[in-house]
Design a protein around this motif. Structure first.
Motif: not given
Length: 468
Positions: A260, A282, A285-286, A289-294
């Motif tokens: 970012k 998953h 990311t799971e 707990n990171v948003d997949l959009d990242e």
């Protein structure tokens, strides 16, 4: 009249042609004339018949294949004489299998096997063509749809070979003039993708976020000096969820923050972490707990947890669709055999139907981590949740990697003869970005029980004490 008309047209051409073009064409014509005359005039020595016969007689062509060391590791073959599963017969020895990347034990799932056989009877063995021609079948489209839904993203694209997936995806986006920041311990497939991209590659120390930020800050200073060039330069960050070469998990939350801050495009290869990390498999990311959009692109081989062949990339519609015209491994390879695509679909069914299998695998990985960390002559590397772990000599021989490799090969051979199949990690040392320290690569299976782990530990400990 015709001659006069032709002469007028030629004259008009000369009048309308810029002077620099006429001069350039004249120079080119003179150059061609000079080359032709020079070639005719250049005298070459003519040999007599006796001299020609002598030269032919003395000529010794170079061998097509150079002499190879008979002890080369690639010439050492271990013969597998059984179906691959928790148990495997190697060179006539019935062994506990710690070498195959069958993390969830799905190679022994009878339902998946039967589904694949049904597909074989319906479609035959292969598709006989690339996806863009006549190699796309309904099972390929269903598999892509299922993967996208399972990951909760817009679209997926399936490749017919795990290695070619990330090796094709990277150069589909990163080109000459772009900058790619990469962890120095990435696997060989990623390295080949980076080579094909022809981008500027900047390696940071393994899982060292501070070193990555240092490189990003230095690049930012260079960009400030040349803002026009910086505006046209794309920047990528490439990492693995679980590193195949180390068994360690990437610090994804910290990497996302740097993405970012410095406006990077982020690619994550989850060939090991997909189907092994997280409550529902998953991946990394799971796990964090990171948003997949990242993440801009997630790629993974299906040759690990899914126990089939091929790989996939998943992300937005643009990410997948772009590769259908730019992913060379997708365009020029025959598509995945339908029976293997069906096996992947059946594996996803099992993922969704029995999410407890991921917790079972992670429990076995912790058990192996705890027990294998007690070796006296070997040291263990890898995260406790990783199904891939590495054993190294506890006393390093410095840069003498060949001596370490031979010792580990002897350990592996004796372990096999005593009923535990372990393999030394194979690397193309002369092609790898940097020499990789030899190790025994351990692949954990969900089907292992505590007695298996204890037995494997006892045998490896006994053998290592004899050899080392």
């Amino acid at each position: 009249m015709v001659a006069i008309q032709l002469f007028n047209e030629i004259g008009s051409i000369f009048l309308n042609t810029p002077t620099f073009a006429l001069v350039l064409e004249a120079l080119l014509l003179l150059s061609v004339i000079w080359l032709v005359l020079h070639k005719r005039g250049s005298g070459r020595r003519r040999y007599t018949k006796e001299e020609e016969d002598y030269l032919i007689e003395q000529y010794e062509p170079e061998p097509l294949v150079t002499e190879t060391d008979p002890g080369h590791p690639l010439l050492r073959k271990r013969l597998v004489q059984s179906r691959v599963g928790k148990q495997i017969v190697v060179d006539g020895h019935d062994c506990l299998n710690l070498g195959s990347h069958n993390y969830l034990g799905l190679l022994e799932d009878e339902t998946i096997l039967e589904d694949a056989c049904k597909s074989l009877r319906k479609y035959g063995v292969g598709s006989c063509g690339p996806r863009g021609f006549y190699g796309t079948m309904d099972v390929h489209l269903e598999l892509e749809d299922r993967i996208a839904k399972f990951m909760g993203l817009e679209e997926a694209i399936v490749y017919s070979y795990g290695f070619s997936t990330v090796a094709s995806a990277i150069p589909a986006y990163a080109k000459r003039g772009d900058i790619v920041f990469v962890d120095e311990s990435v696997n060989f497939a990623i390295q080949k993708g980076l080579d094909a991209s022809r981008s500027t590659i900047m390696f940071f120390k393994h899982n060292d976020v501070n070193d990555l930020e240092r490189l990003l800050a230095e690049q930012e200073k260079r960009d400030q000096k040349n803002p026009k060039k910086a505006a046209k330069t794309r920047r990528f960050l490439v990492v693995e969820g679980i590193y195949l070469n180390t068994g360690e998990i990437c610090p994804l939350p910290e990497l996302v923050e740097l993405r970012k801050k410095y406006k990077l495009r982020m690619f994550v290869d989850e060939s090991v972490s997909f189907g092994t990390l997280g409550k529902t498999g998953h991946g990394v990311t799971e796990h964090f707990n990171v948003d997949l959009d990242e993440i801009d692109l997630i790629s993974a081989s299906m040759e690990g947890a899914m126990a089939t062949i091929g790989g996939f990339c998943v992300g937005s519609h643009f990410i997948a669709e772009h590769q259908r015209l730019s992913g060379l491994g997708y365009i020029f390879s025959a598509s995945l055999p339908p029976m293997l695509a069906q096996a992947a679909i059946s594996a996803l069914d099992r993922f969704e139907r029995e999410p407890k299998i991921f917790a079972e695998l992670q429990e076995k990985a912790r058990l192996v981590q705890q027990k294998f960390g007690l070796f006296s002559k070997l040291i263990l590397r890898g995260n406790e949740l990783s199904p891939v772990k590495h054993l190294y000599l506890s006393q390093s021989l410095g840069e003498n990697f060949e001596a370490e490799r031979k010792l580990l090969t002897e350990v592996a051979d004796k372990c096999i003869s005593r009923g535990v199949a372990v393999v030394e990690a194979a690397y193309l040392q002369n092609i790898e970005r940097k020499p990789v320290r030899p190790s025994l690569r351990i692949a954990v299976s969900r089907l292992l029980d505590e007695a298996d782990v204890v037995r494997a530990y006892d045998i490896i400990e006994s053998v290592s004490n004899e050899v080392l």
